[in-house]
Design an enzyme around this catalytic site. Structure first.
Site, mmCIF file in Angstrom:
data_model
loop_
_atom_site.group_PDB
_atom_site.id
_atom_site.type_symbol
_atom_site.label_atom_id
_atom_site.label_comp_id
_atom_site.label_asym_id
_atom_site.label_seq_id
_atom_site.Cartn_x
_atom_site.Cartn_y
_atom_site.Cartn_z
ATOM 1 N N CYS A 237 -1.278 -5.934 -2.458
ATOM 2 C CA CYS A 237 -1.958 -4.670 -2.714
ATOM 3 C C CYS A 237 -3.446 -4.931 -2.910
ATOM 4 O O CYS A 237 -3.826 -5.640 -3.828
ATOM 5 C CB CYS A 237 -1.330 -4.116 -3.997
ATOM 6 S SG CYS A 237 -2.080 -2.676 -4.648
ATOM 7 N N CYS B 96 0.337 -2.816 -9.565
ATOM 8 C CA CYS B 96 -0.936 -2.288 -9.106
ATOM 9 C C CYS B 96 -0.959 -0.762 -9.208
ATOM 10 O O CYS B 96 -1.961 -0.166 -9.616
ATOM 11 C CB CYS B 96 -1.113 -2.730 -7.666
ATOM 12 S SG CYS B 96 -2.698 -2.366 -7.047
ATOM 13 N N ASP C 92 -3.064 6.557 6.298
ATOM 14 C CA ASP C 92 -2.328 7.427 5.368
ATOM 15 C C ASP C 92 -3.272 8.153 4.410
ATOM 16 O O ASP C 92 -3.162 9.360 4.208
ATOM 17 C CB ASP C 92 -1.291 6.607 4.582
ATOM 18 C CG ASP C 92 -0.263 5.958 5.493
ATOM 19 O OD1 ASP C 92 0.032 6.558 6.552
ATOM 20 O OD2 ASP C 92 0.230 4.868 5.175
ATOM 21 N N SER C 93 -4.221 7.410 3.819
ATOM 22 C CA SER C 93 -5.139 8.063 2.882
ATOM 23 C C SER C 93 -6.137 8.956 3.619
ATOM 24 O O SER C 93 -6.593 9.964 3.077
ATOM 25 C CB SER C 93 -5.862 7.030 2.010
ATOM 26 O OG SER C 93 -6.659 6.169 2.782
ATOM 27 N N GLY D 278 -7.793 8.345 -3.289
ATOM 28 C CA GLY D 278 -8.018 6.899 -3.145
ATOM 29 C C GLY D 278 -8.089 6.594 -1.660
ATOM 30 O O GLY D 278 -7.068 6.375 -1.018
ATOM 31 N N LEU D 279 -9.305 6.619 -1.093
ATOM 32 C CA LEU D 279 -9.477 6.358 0.346
ATOM 33 C C LEU D 279 -9.467 4.845 0.546
ATOM 34 O O LEU D 279 -10.394 4.165 0.112
ATOM 35 C CB LEU D 279 -10.808 6.928 0.845
ATOM 36 C CG LEU D 279 -10.866 8.345 1.399
ATOM 37 C CD1 LEU D 279 -12.228 8.596 2.036
ATOM 38 C CD2 LEU D 279 -9.759 8.645 2.409
ATOM 39 N N MET E 88 -11.550 1.843 -3.783
ATOM 40 C CA MET E 88 -11.427 0.847 -4.851
ATOM 41 C C MET E 88 -11.636 -0.546 -4.284
ATOM 42 O O MET E 88 -10.905 -0.991 -3.410
ATOM 43 C CB MET E 88 -10.022 0.902 -5.449
ATOM 44 C CG MET E 88 -9.754 2.115 -6.277
ATOM 45 S SD MET E 88 -7.999 2.200 -6.752
ATOM 46 C CE MET E 88 -7.368 3.350 -5.547
ATOM 47 N N GLY F 293 -9.178 3.241 3.577
ATOM 48 C CA GLY F 293 -9.570 2.778 4.903
ATOM 49 C C GLY F 293 -8.381 2.693 5.850
ATOM 50 O O GLY F 293 -8.475 2.191 6.960
#
EC number: 2.8.1.13
Length: 395
Positions: free
Chosen positions: A200, A100, A13-14, A7-8, A33, A10
């Site tokens: 979120c 979420c 961390d991702s 789940g990138l 997403m 932006g």
């Protein structure tokens, strides 16, 4: 090569999550997403999802991984936003971030990932997972992140064994500064990007503005309850059973306007939550006023002076049976069983020692010390050591 869909978002961390997985030899795909595109409720000069999806795309190109965007705004509205409005309307305070994760990232998103042939999904959460054998079967443990300052296990307190079995948390053993350092070394555009605030996926939302879309303003009174009210000094009766004692200590006081003084007006009790200090706009008190209760039916906010006001504190909370969730199903309590745990009733609260008591109708969490601002609709999560074993919605 196992396929992992990250789940990138932006954020840094991702981005580092995707980099580490690629280094470990996984086939990595980045998925952004898009869960919200009503810009009228974000702070005007930001268009968070657009900027974030661009950053995610740039990171994916830099890492040489495929990238695509999925629009989950319909599911997000139905499962998160509508739930939030409904909870606030009932005078409860929901935690959209926990929801979420349970409903969007590790349900809708996970199913999309599996349909794309993924073996796992991965997120940039600061938590860890390991797998042990219990009676010959694999059991997944959800563990706190190594960075005590950033541990996000609380937000994942509603995950199931099935969801954990398909999930990787590649940065859980790192600290935030280490993650930023890796991003810098790899020249990722997100290395210095500030952490996102607010709801979120929605970005920096003004919550009252957001709520006012659906919940109409309605003028009511703010009442201050003096701390020397007789009901705060009530004597503790002799109890016939432990359950009677727990019910007594978990009971909320039913306030009425005649027990205090009207000190101001507000625009809707459903915009306020227990423990809140800001937004009351009442001056002239020796100590700041804190919300100790809200009555959405009568549209009254009850307040007390100072952090130590007795109306803020309770020793025991109750979770209805249908709201009790065990991450570790094998540790589920039977009726009349107890368990010593450490628990928290909000993110970032230091863990508090408590005892769980399972009864017919649900689960009592009885803290060793009274807790401030136990709030209906929020989640209580309980730990054994650094493992999160279960959670529930506070009743």
């Amino acid at each position: 090569m196992k396929r992992v869909i990250v789940g990138l978002s932006g954020g840094v961390d991702s981005s580092v999550t995707a980099y580490l997985l690629k280094e470990q030899g996984y086939e990595v795909i980045g998925l952004f997403m898009k869960n919200w595109h009503d810009d009228s409720v974000t702070i005007s000069d930001e268009c968070p999802w657009l900027e974030d999806s661009n950053d995610a795309l740039i990171v994916a190109e830099k890492l040489g991984i495929p990238f695509q965007t999925v629009d989950l705004s319909k599911e997000y509205k139905e499962r998160i936003v509508d739930y939030m409005f409904n909870e606030y309307e009932r005078g409860r305070t929901p935690n959209p971030d926990v929801l979420c994760n349970r409903e969007i990232k590790f349900d809708v998103f996970l199913k999309i990932a599996l349909s794309l042939g993924a073996d796992y999904v991965a997120t940039g959460h600061y938590c860890q997972k390991d797998t042990i054998q219990v009676e010959g079967k694999p059991v997944h443990r959800l563990l706190a992140g190594a960075d005590g300052n950033k541990d996000q296990s609380y937000f994942l307190c509603q995950l199931s064994q099935e969801q954990l079995s398909k999930t990787l948390f590649p940065i859980g053993h790192l600290t935030k500064p280490e993650v930023r350092e890796i991003a810098k070394e790899q020249d990722l555009i997100t290395a210095g990007k500030k952490d996102s605030q607010g709801l979120c996926f929605i970005g920096k939302v003004k919550l009252p503005d957001f709520l006012q879309q659906q919940l109409q303003p309605k003028e009511g009174v703010i009442v201050e309850i003096p701390e020397d009210q007789s009901f705060y000094q009530k004597s503790i009766p002799d109890f016939d059973s432990k359950e009677d004692e727990l019910a007594f200590f978990s009971n909320k006081i039913d306030y009425s306007v005649d027990q205090g003084n009207v000190v101001g007006k507000h625009q809707g009790a459903h915009y306020f939550t227990i423990g809140q200090r800001k937004g009351l706009a009442v001056g002239g008190t020796a100590e700041p006023l804190f919300v100790i209760d809200t009555d959405v039916n009568e549209n009254v906010i009850y307040t007390g002076q100072g952090k130590a006001h007795p109306g803020l504190y309770r020793r025991t909370l109750f979770v209805n049976q249908d709201e009790v969730h065990w991450v570790r199903e094998d540790m589920r309590l039977n009726i009349d069983e107890t368990m010593r745990v450490e628990a928290r009733i909000r993110y970032r609260q230091p863990l508090q020692t408590a005892t769980l008591y399972q009864v017919d109708s649900g689960l009592y969490v009885d803290f060793d010390e009274p807790q401030s601002a136990i709030t209906a609709g929020q989640f209580v999560a309980w730990y054994v050591g650094d493992e999160l074993v279960g959670s529930g919605v506070i009743g």
